[in-house]
Design an enzyme around this catalytic site. Structure first.
Site, PDB file in Angstrom:
ATOM      1  N   ALA A  49      57.905 -19.254 -28.582  1.00  0.00           N
ATOM      2  CA  ALA A  49      57.630 -20.389 -29.482  1.00  0.00           C
ATOM      3  C   ALA A  49      56.255 -20.987 -29.175  1.00  0.00           C
ATOM      4  O   ALA A  49      55.485 -21.306 -30.087  1.00  0.00           O
ATOM      5  CB  ALA A  49      58.717 -21.442 -29.319  1.00  0.00           C
ATOM      6  N   GLU A 131      37.333  13.712 -53.610  1.00  0.00           N
ATOM      7  CA  GLU A 131      38.291  12.603 -53.717  1.00  0.00           C
ATOM      8  C   GLU A 131      37.647  11.299 -53.256  1.00  0.00           C
ATOM      9  O   GLU A 131      36.847  11.317 -52.327  1.00  0.00           O
ATOM     10  CB  GLU A 131      39.497  12.882 -52.797  1.00  0.00           C
ATOM     11  CG  GLU A 131      40.074  14.264 -52.981  1.00  0.00           C
ATOM     12  CD  GLU A 131      41.075  14.661 -51.882  1.00  0.00           C
ATOM     13  OE1 GLU A 131      41.407  13.811 -51.025  1.00  0.00           O
ATOM     14  OE2 GLU A 131      41.508  15.823 -51.894  1.00  0.00           O
ATOM     15  N   LYS A 133      37.234   8.077 -51.065  1.00  0.00           N
ATOM     16  CA  LYS A 133      37.699   7.781 -49.706  1.00  0.00           C
ATOM     17  C   LYS A 133      38.235   6.352 -49.713  1.00  0.00           C
ATOM     18  O   LYS A 133      37.464   5.392 -49.764  1.00  0.00           O
ATOM     19  CB  LYS A 133      36.548   7.940 -48.704  1.00  0.00           C
ATOM     20  CG  LYS A 133      37.011   7.785 -47.272  1.00  0.00           C
ATOM     21  CD  LYS A 133      35.903   8.201 -46.314  1.00  0.00           C
ATOM     22  CE  LYS A 133      36.365   8.198 -44.874  1.00  0.00           C
ATOM     23  NZ  LYS A 133      36.786   6.894 -44.373  1.00  0.00           N
ATOM     24  N   CYS A 436      16.336  -6.547 -14.117  1.00  0.00           N
ATOM     25  CA  CYS A 436      17.747  -6.504 -14.513  1.00  0.00           C
ATOM     26  C   CYS A 436      18.331  -7.910 -14.374  1.00  0.00           C
ATOM     27  O   CYS A 436      18.046  -8.591 -13.380  1.00  0.00           O
ATOM     28  CB  CYS A 436      18.510  -5.527 -13.611  1.00  0.00           C
ATOM     29  SG  CYS A 436      20.261  -5.404 -14.021  1.00  0.00           S
ATOM     30  N   CYS A 460      18.228  -0.145 -15.565  1.00  0.00           N
ATOM     31  CA  CYS A 460      18.126  -0.819 -14.283  1.00  0.00           C
ATOM     32  C   CYS A 460      18.011   0.267 -13.222  1.00  0.00           C
ATOM     33  O   CYS A 460      18.699   1.285 -13.272  1.00  0.00           O
ATOM     34  CB  CYS A 460      19.396  -1.628 -14.068  1.00  0.00           C
ATOM     35  SG  CYS A 460      19.621  -2.174 -12.392  1.00  0.00           S
TER      36      CYS A 460
END
Ligand code: IVH
Length: 715
Positions: A49, A131, A133, A436, A460
């Site tokens: 709940a 066809e 898609k 980095c 890095c």
């Protein structure tokens, strides 16, 4: 279970836009965490709940502020619903995907490949079923004795979810196949979709009721199917077009177009725009014609599909990894929208490469809200990229710019243009980081390309010292397709890494043995049950299939498919490991052997050599192999006379192309090699065979003509 929350949250109708945005983010995180406890650890921390209340609040806020609905919001996720858990179904025949063609040239290449593979001349007629898609969800419907027994989603292609009760509510899905003499087992495949009109009407109702707002018809079809209560699915108008099949105990027709007509006779709807085409011109005209009709159709399509009509040719062409050689999806050009680039962030990947990610003011493109875009690399941002073909020439990208974003199908959204008129006066060119962002602030270098030139990607240099790279590798190691350790998600890995408890893969496996010291159960949010579950999940993986193990090593360019090819090629860890060490030492014969494996080429071999050439990696591998048992790879099952044999093809073949011969041999469980050695079992020699024939004689290897070979394999 945790105590109910006492904290009151502001009423939804009092929220400002900014508060709503923050609240949505927070709710998304909270829901994601509870999903993890519930799904991955089977240890919910709140009641159903309370959980439903969280989702309800998120839905209601999204209903009030639909502009904040993002495609990764919990309301859009197909996989996770409050109470909707479905049984898994293993597909008798995998559900695969399609290769994409974007340009006309891709279609020409596709046809060229087919002609070569089947050894057809330019004048031989090839018929294609063309066809639309459909942009929905693929579904596999299994009929036994003509009765619908199972309906399963695609899932990961191998295993889907059982949604039979819900699918039964669809008018377009016959519960019993019409007609007499239907094969005992029929798997009919096709697309479940919602019309655009129904999608808009549903969203109106959802909004009024404060319920989930769907980003597009595809998501609303998915959400409608994943209902625990089939009467909810029944109230949502879903359609189904049949276009393919899985397992069939008997084939009623021998062409794709024949099968489509057969589906109709059985009681299915098929797409009325489907046509039979006989030339590339007709295919391209079909594409153009459907594109002009696209916006007038009442269902979403994202391209057209061309399929070889003859089923015997489909069978001969077979598959390459997860896509058929006999079909292609010709996509429509992408949809575009304009928005503002708020920021650029750098992501460091597992191999140290940097990906700049553009943070956008959220914008709807083709029915989906986009807020992140890849900016590829430094050159792309500076507008000088070799990889920059998507970005309009002469443009650079700056923070604050108004940009045009493009999204094509499943492709990651791109920035394709910058609106210079709208550029803020103070916008500065973006300076790509030289260090980095990791705590080491290591220097960044530009990766070398295969030819030794400076590449576009920055990396890095920290390698194993860069915590980002190590963490990314650990995440890959524990992920679903690698060691698949339940309860060890990305957040937990980051946490264990920061604590210094897990620095390399072997540390994960030894966690339990070290727990007397670590005492994981004392960490907040863990507890006895989840720690017990985690250890059990790790213990279960102490036996690991070879292909997963190889993939989990995280070598560059060795994804799942490549790992499987390597595992199948070598069979056992010992054989593979031995070969890798030799490759790293530059052993020519082993390199040639690896090169001869299906799907393995230069890039992978270089990467294997680099990985095993590094002593730190060899240490990681050694410590890990001490802790786990690696199971031999399953060789492709086959009772053919050539299963497990090594074959070399040389000279010209007359009945089939070299590619086709290779694919056939591999399908039958043989290994195809490029060079003859004493390990070769057969050399199949056609006219013009040269040195390999001499080698065969030298090693006393059986030499077969093409006809003898075909007889041997029973073709
Ligand atoms: S044939 C072996 N035909 O596209 C491939 N797929 O990208 C079987 N799709 O997962 C698929 N319309 O959900 C095929 N007319 C069509 C299609 C179609 C839509 C979807 C399908 C599939 C995806 C592949």
């Amino acid at each position: 279970m945790a105590k109910p929350r006492t904290k009151t949250r502001p009423a939804i109708d009092t929220l400002t836009k900014a508060q709503a945005k923050v609240e949505l983010k927070r709710l998304a995180l909270e829901i994601e965490n509870h999903d993890k406890y519930y799904y991955q650890e089977d240890a919910p921390k709140i009641s159903d709940a309370e959980y439903d209340a969280l989702r309800q609040r998120l839905n209601s806020i999204e209903a009030r502020f639909p502009e904040f609905v993002t495609s990764d919001s919990p309301s859009q996720k197909v996989g996770v619903q409050p109470s909707g858990r479905f049984a898994k179904v293993r597909h008798a025949v995998p559900m695969l995907s399609l290769e994409n063609a974007l340009a006309e040239q891709d279609v020409l290449d596709f046809i060229g490949r087919i002609r070569r593979f089947l050894k057809l001349g330019d004048d031989d007629n090839i018929a294609f079923s063309a066809e639309p898609k459909i942009d929905g969800l693929s579904m596999s419907l299994r009929y036994q004795g003509g009765e619908l027994v199972t309906a399963a989603t695609r899932g990961d292609g191998a295993v889907g979810e059982d949604v039979t009760a819900n699918i039964r509510t669809l008018e377009d899905v016959p519960k019993r196949l019409k007609g007499r003499n239907v094969p005992d087992i029929c798997e009919v495949r096709g697309e479940v979709y919602m019309t655009k009109q129904a999608f808009l009407a549903l969203n109106e109702r959802q909004k009024a009721a404060g319920e989930t707002i769907f980003a597009n018809p595809r998501n609303s079809a998915a959400g409608s199917l994943r209902q625990k209560d089939p009467s909810i699915t029944a109230s949502r108008p879903l359609g189904f077009f049949a276009y393919a099949w899985g397992q069939m105990s008997d084939m009623p027709e021998n062409t794709q177009s024949g099968m489509i007509k057969w589906f109709e006779r059985c009681g299915f709807k098929t797409n009325p725009l489907t046509r039979l085409c006989h030339s590339v011109e007709q295919l391209l005209a079909f594409h153009r014609q459907i594109e002009t009709q696209r916006s007038h159709l009442d269902y979403d399509i994202d391209g057209v599909v061309y399929k070889i009509d003859r089923i015997d040719w489909q069978e001969r062409l077979g598959f390459v990894s997860r896509t058929p050689r006999w079909a292609i999806a010709h996509k429509f050009p992408a949809e575009r929208a304009m928005t503002v680039l708020r920021d650029i962030e750098i992501q460091v990947g597992r191999t140290g490469s940097f990906t700049p990610v553009g943070k956008l003011e959220p914008i709807g493109v083709g029915g989906v809200i986009v807020q992140n875009v890849t900016l590829h690399n430094e050159d792309y941002i500076r507008g000088i990229g070799g990889n920059g073909e998507q970005l309009r020439e002469g443009r650079d990208i700056r923070i604050g710019d108004t940009v045009i974003v493009q999204r094509a199908g499943d492709v990651i959204p791109q920035v394709v243009d910058v609106v210079l008129d709208k550029r803020p006066k103070d916008a500065k060119p973006y300076h790509f980081p030289k260090k980095c962002p990791c705590p080491l602030h290591t220097d960044v270098v530009r990766e070398e390309t295969a030819t030794g030139e400076e590449g576009a990607r920055a990396r890095c240099t920290g390698e194993f010292a860069c915590p980002y790279q190590t963490i990314e590798h650990l995440k890959l190691f524990a992920s679903r397709r690698a060691f698949d350790i339940d309860g060890l998600g990305e957040k937990q890995i980051e946490f264990f890494f920061e604590k210094g408890w897990v620095r390399e893969p072997a540390d994960i496996v030894t966690l339990e043995a070290r727990n007397a010291k670590l005492k994981l159960e004392e960490i907040e949010g863990y507890g006895q049950t989840s720690v017990r579950n985690l250890f059990e999940a790790i213990r279960r993986r102490r036996e690991i299939p070879l292909e997963r193990f190889i993939y989990a090593l995280g070598m560059r360019h060795v994804g799942e498919t490549t790992a499987l090819a390597l595992a199948r090629g070598y069979g056992s860890w010992e054989a593979f490991h031995d070969a890798c060490l030799r490759v790293a030492k530059g052993d020519e014969e082993t390199i040639a052997e690896m090169d001869a494996l299906d799907q393995i080429g230069d890039t992978v071999i270089k990467s294997v050599a680099a990985y095993f050439g590094e002593s730190h990696n060899r240490g990681i591998v050694e410590r890990l192999t001490r802790e786990v048992t690696i199971l031999d790879a399953e060789k492709p099952k086959s009772n053919s006379a050539v299963a497990g044999k090594t074959v070399v093809f040389t000279g010209a073949l007359e009945k089939m192309t070299r590619d086709e011969a290779k694919a056939m041999a591999e399908r039958l469980g043989a290994k195809v090699s490029g060079s003859v050695s004493k390990k070769t079992d057969y050399v199949v020699a056609g006219p013009g065979a040269g040195s390999k024939l001499a080698e065969a004689k030298k090693h006393d290897v059986a030499v077969l003509t093409e006809d003898e070979w075909l007889k041997l394999v029973g073709a």
